[in-house]
Motif scaffolding. Structure first.
Motif, PDB file in Angstrom:
ATOM      1  N   ARG A   1     -51.017 -34.545   3.714  1.00 37.02           N
ATOM      2  CA  ARG A   1     -50.211 -35.588   3.082  1.00 37.02           C
ATOM      3  C   ARG A   1     -50.541 -35.700   1.598  1.00 37.02           C
ATOM      4  O   ARG A   1     -49.633 -35.795   0.755  1.00 37.02           O
ATOM      5  CB  ARG A   1     -50.462 -36.933   3.773  1.00 37.02           C
ATOM      6  N   ARG A   2     -51.822 -35.658   1.269  1.00 37.86           N
ATOM      7  CA  ARG A   2     -52.206 -35.733  -0.143  1.00 37.86           C
ATOM      8  C   ARG A   2     -51.700 -34.522  -0.922  1.00 37.86           C
ATOM      9  O   ARG A   2     -51.292 -34.642  -2.075  1.00 37.86           O
ATOM     10  CB  ARG A   2     -53.727 -35.849  -0.262  1.00 37.86           C
ATOM     11  N   GLU A   3     -51.702 -33.358  -0.271  1.00 40.16           N
ATOM     12  CA  GLU A   3     -51.205 -32.162  -0.944  1.00 40.16           C
ATOM     13  C   GLU A   3     -49.694 -32.228  -1.147  1.00 40.16           C
ATOM     14  O   GLU A   3     -49.175 -31.799  -2.170  1.00 40.16           O
ATOM     15  CB  GLU A   3     -51.563 -30.913  -0.123  1.00 40.16           C
ATOM     16  N   ARG A   4     -48.971 -32.772  -0.166  1.00 44.67           N
ATOM     17  CA  ARG A   4     -47.516 -32.897  -0.327  1.00 44.67           C
ATOM     18  C   ARG A   4     -47.166 -33.875  -1.437  1.00 44.67           C
ATOM     19  O   ARG A   4     -46.167 -33.704  -2.128  1.00 44.67           O
ATOM     20  CB  ARG A   4     -46.878 -33.348   0.995  1.00 44.67           C
ATOM     21  N   GLU A   5     -47.994 -34.906  -1.601  1.00 41.54           N
ATOM     22  CA  GLU A   5     -47.760 -35.843  -2.694  1.00 41.54           C
ATOM     23  C   GLU A   5     -48.046 -35.200  -4.048  1.00 41.54           C
ATOM     24  O   GLU A   5     -47.370 -35.482  -5.037  1.00 41.54           O
ATOM     25  CB  GLU A   5     -48.634 -37.082  -2.510  1.00 41.54           C
ATOM     26  N   ALA A   6     -49.062 -34.314  -4.077  1.00 43.96           N
ATOM     27  CA  ALA A   6     -49.396 -33.645  -5.333  1.00 43.96           C
ATOM     28  C   ALA A   6     -48.419 -32.513  -5.640  1.00 43.96           C
ATOM     29  O   ALA A   6     -48.147 -32.214  -6.804  1.00 43.96           O
ATOM     30  CB  ALA A   6     -50.826 -33.105  -5.278  1.00 43.96           C
TER      31      ALA A   6
ATOM     32  N   PRO B   1     -44.800 -31.862  -4.432  1.00 42.54           N
ATOM     33  CA  PRO B   1     -43.661 -32.319  -3.620  1.00 42.54           C
ATOM     34  C   PRO B   1     -42.814 -31.197  -3.052  1.00 42.54           C
ATOM     35  O   PRO B   1     -42.166 -31.378  -2.017  1.00 42.54           O
ATOM     36  CB  PRO B   1     -42.842 -33.153  -4.621  1.00 42.54           C
TER      37      PRO B   1
END
Length: 301
Positions: free
Chosen positions: A287-292, A294
């Motif tokens: 999730r943190r990687e998808r936010e960083a 997109p």
């Protein structure tokens, strides 16, 4: 190199290009736990009709069950997708060789844990197994991953999980063979023994996988990987302590009882606690990687 790997991780490559990650692991864990429960419940009936020598000989066949499940549920689907993880078998073989050449001699000839740890209290057993068997197992499996697949074969976070699970299967196979050869158990005891080594090695390997994934794809602190290795050792110590203490005695040093169902319950609890915890941490990192990033794709389940 790490920047290139991160860019691959966040590419638009479809999920169908990779084999599933978590679903085969959960199915294998559930299948082995269910088979163990079946043999434990049928243990009394089997002992009454089958000679102990026959049970000891056929217990060897049970050692192949985790490997057969892995070949069918994990390895076979790998070669039906566009981007198979080809070094999987190499990781499993290397882990097995390290267990045989280094892990077993250290535990049996140098530390000799089976000669003194089973007589200690539960806290001493937990610490003792974690510092000996846990650290040895974790470090050797880490070495197999480090020099065969890390970081050159990591295309996404899930690769760390799949490779680490392969290493766990190879390592636990050797440990199970050693245990079967030493104690010549009945079928139900052999099943508990297999589940013990499977749980200890899989729990350990999944935490190592999280540490490697963070080190490769995330902005990890220098202590992230060592702390994951320590967590891996602790879960190995927990599995070995609970299984041995509940199967053939109490968790204290007093009394001795044959209670395989208690050992089975403890192992299933440790196994699925580990799976739940590592899956939660894995998804949190995703999730943190998808936010960083997109535009990045999501690993398969």
């Amino acid at each position: 190199m790490y920047d290139d790997i991160r860019s691959l991780n966040h590419s638009d490559e479809p999920d169908s290009a990779h084999a599933p990650i978590w679903r085969p692991i959960v199915f294998q864990a559930a299948g082995l736990a269910g088979f163990t429960l079946l043999l434990v419940l049928a243990g009394a009936s089997i002992s009454a009709v089958a000679p102990r020598e026959f049970q000891g000989e056929t217990a060897w066949a049970l050692v192949a069950l985790p490997l057969a499940l892995w070949l069918f549920l994990s390895l076979r689907p790998e070669f039906r997708v566009a981007r198979p993880r080809r070094p999987l078998l190499g990781v499993a073989v290397a882990s097995a060789l390290l267990a045989s050449a280094i892990g077993l001699p250290l535990l049996e000839d140098f530390f000799r844990v089976d000669q003194w740890l089973p007589l200690e209290s539960v806290v001493q057993r937990l610490i003792g197994y974690s510092l000996t068997a846990g650290m040895i197992d974790a470090c050797l499996k880490f070495l197999a991953l480090r020099y065969i697949v890390y970081p050159q074969s990591f295309r996404q976070r899930g690769d760390a999980v799949v490779y680490a699970f392969a290493g766990a299967l190879g390592y636990s196979l050797v440990m199970s063979l050693m245990s079967i050869a030493r104690i010549q158990p009945t079928w139900d005891t052999a099943a508990i023994t297999l589940l013990t080594h499977f749980t200890a090695q899989v729990a350990s390997s999944l935490f190592i996988a999280l540490g490697l994934a963070e080190s490769c794809f995330g902005d990890a602190y220098p202590l992230t990987l060592p702390l994951h290795v320590v967590a891996a050792a602790l879960f190995t110590g927990l599995a070995l302590t609970l299984a041995g203490g509940l199967q053939s005695g109490t968790l204290t040093t007093a009394g001795a009882f044959d209670r395989p169902l208690f050992a089975l319950g403890a192992l299933v609890a440790v196994l699925f606690l580990c799976l739940s915890l590592t899956y939660f941490l894995y998804n949190n990192s995703e999730r943190r990687e998808r936010e960083a990033y997109p535009g990045g794709g999501r690993d398969g389940i």
